[in-house]
Design a protein around this motif. Structure first.
Motif, short mmCIF file in Angstrom:
data_model
loop_
_atom_site.label_atom_id
_atom_site.label_comp_id
_atom_site.label_asym_id
_atom_site.label_seq_id
_atom_site.Cartn_x
_atom_site.Cartn_y
_atom_site.Cartn_z
N CYS A 206 57.02 12.31 -14.65
CA CYS A 206 57.49 13.38 -13.79
C CYS A 206 57.71 14.64 -14.62
O CYS A 206 58.59 14.69 -15.46
CB CYS A 206 58.78 12.93 -13.11
SG CYS A 206 59.39 14.10 -11.91
N HIS A 207 56.89 15.65 -14.37
CA HIS A 207 56.98 16.93 -15.09
C HIS A 207 57.87 17.91 -14.34
O HIS A 207 57.86 17.96 -13.11
CB HIS A 207 55.60 17.56 -15.25
CG HIS A 207 54.67 16.80 -16.13
ND1 HIS A 207 54.76 16.84 -17.50
CD2 HIS A 207 53.64 15.97 -15.84
CE1 HIS A 207 53.82 16.08 -18.02
NE2 HIS A 207 53.13 15.52 -17.03
N PRO B 85 63.80 14.94 -9.66
CA PRO B 85 62.96 14.06 -10.48
C PRO B 85 62.79 12.68 -9.85
O PRO B 85 63.71 12.17 -9.23
CB PRO B 85 63.71 13.95 -11.80
CG PRO B 85 64.87 14.86 -11.73
CD PRO B 85 65.03 15.33 -10.33
N PHE C 14 59.39 19.27 -9.28
CA PHE C 14 58.98 18.15 -10.11
C PHE C 14 57.66 17.60 -9.59
O PHE C 14 57.49 17.41 -8.39
CB PHE C 14 60.06 17.07 -10.13
CG PHE C 14 61.34 17.58 -10.75
CD1 PHE C 14 61.53 17.50 -12.11
CD2 PHE C 14 62.31 18.18 -9.97
CE1 PHE C 14 62.68 17.99 -12.69
CE2 PHE C 14 63.47 18.67 -10.54
CZ PHE C 14 63.66 18.58 -11.91
N PRO D 285 60.61 10.28 -16.47
CA PRO D 285 60.53 11.71 -16.77
C PRO D 285 59.64 12.01 -17.98
O PRO D 285 59.50 11.18 -18.88
CB PRO D 285 61.98 12.08 -17.09
CG PRO D 285 62.57 10.81 -17.60
CD PRO D 285 61.89 9.71 -16.84
N CYS E 112 49.08 15.84 -7.42
CA CYS E 112 50.46 15.46 -7.71
C CYS E 112 51.28 15.23 -6.46
O CYS E 112 51.00 15.78 -5.40
CB CYS E 112 51.14 16.56 -8.53
SG CYS E 112 50.45 16.77 -10.17
N GLU E 113 52.31 14.40 -6.63
CA GLU E 113 53.38 14.27 -5.64
C GLU E 113 54.42 15.29 -6.07
O GLU E 113 54.75 15.40 -7.25
CB GLU E 113 53.98 12.87 -5.71
CG GLU E 113 53.01 11.76 -5.44
CD GLU E 113 53.58 10.39 -5.81
OE1 GLU E 113 54.57 10.31 -6.57
OE2 GLU E 113 53.01 9.40 -5.36
N TRP E 114 54.98 16.05 -5.13
CA TRP E 114 55.95 17.10 -5.46
C TRP E 114 57.31 16.76 -4.88
O TRP E 114 57.41 16.17 -3.80
CB TRP E 114 55.46 18.44 -4.91
CG TRP E 114 54.28 18.94 -5.65
CD1 TRP E 114 52.96 18.66 -5.38
CD2 TRP E 114 54.28 19.76 -6.81
NE1 TRP E 114 52.17 19.27 -6.31
CE2 TRP E 114 52.95 19.95 -7.19
CE3 TRP E 114 55.30 20.36 -7.56
CZ2 TRP E 114 52.59 20.73 -8.30
CZ3 TRP E 114 54.94 21.13 -8.66
CH2 TRP E 114 53.60 21.31 -9.02
N SER E 115 58.34 17.15 -5.59
CA SER E 115 59.71 16.89 -5.15
C SER E 115 60.64 17.97 -5.71
O SER E 115 60.31 18.63 -6.70
CB SER E 115 60.16 15.52 -5.67
OG SER E 115 61.50 15.29 -5.33
N ARG F 289 51.87 8.56 -15.37
CA ARG F 289 52.44 9.17 -14.17
C ARG F 289 53.87 9.63 -14.40
O ARG F 289 54.76 9.36 -13.61
CB ARG F 289 52.36 8.19 -13.01
CG ARG F 289 50.94 7.84 -12.62
CD ARG F 289 50.90 6.99 -11.37
NE ARG F 289 51.47 7.75 -10.26
CZ ARG F 289 52.37 7.26 -9.40
NH1 ARG F 289 52.79 6.02 -9.51
NH2 ARG F 289 52.84 8.02 -8.43
N ARG G 22 54.47 14.70 -10.15
CA ARG G 22 54.08 13.40 -10.70
C ARG G 22 52.69 13.08 -10.19
O ARG G 22 52.41 13.24 -9.00
CB ARG G 22 55.07 12.34 -10.23
CG ARG G 22 54.86 10.98 -10.83
CD ARG G 22 56.02 10.07 -10.45
NE ARG G 22 55.85 8.78 -11.09
CZ ARG G 22 55.85 7.62 -10.45
NH1 ARG G 22 56.04 7.58 -9.15
NH2 ARG G 22 55.70 6.51 -11.10
#
Length: 93
Positions: free
Chosen positions: A23-24, A58, A7, A62, A52-55, A21, A9
């Motif tokens: 969350c993809h 999510p 995910f 969203p 992006c911030e990654w995770s 912003r 953002r």
């Protein structure tokens, strides 16, 4: 694809409204070698990795297009089927 997703953002910075912003959900290719510069999200938006911030889960608002386009993969992550963003299920809930 094995169903791996991450995910992304957009990083908060001046000039980027909070409403942008979202969350993809981003499918991770099996043959990924190294750190990608860009990856397409399920909604079609191309996300730039360094912006992006990654995770593995999510976070934040969203992207509704991603949620609609990838319900089985996202549902597996939210239910914690494997805990690492991988899903063996291809069915929708």
């Amino acid at each position: 694809m094995t169903g791996r997703i991450a995910f992304a953002r957009l990083v908060a910075k001046p000039g980027i409204p909070e409403r942008e912003r979202v969350c993809h959900a981003v499918p991770i290719p099996d043959d990924l070698d190294g750190v990608p510069v860009e990856l397409p999200a399920y909604c079609g938006v191309v996300v730039v990795a360094r912006e992006c911030e990654w995770s593995l889960y999510p976070a934040g608002m969203p992207c509704m297009a991603c949620m609609i386009s990838a319900p089985a993969a996202i549902n597996a992550v939210l239910q914690g089927s494997s805990g690492d963003g991988r899903s063996s299920s291809t069915r929708t809930p």
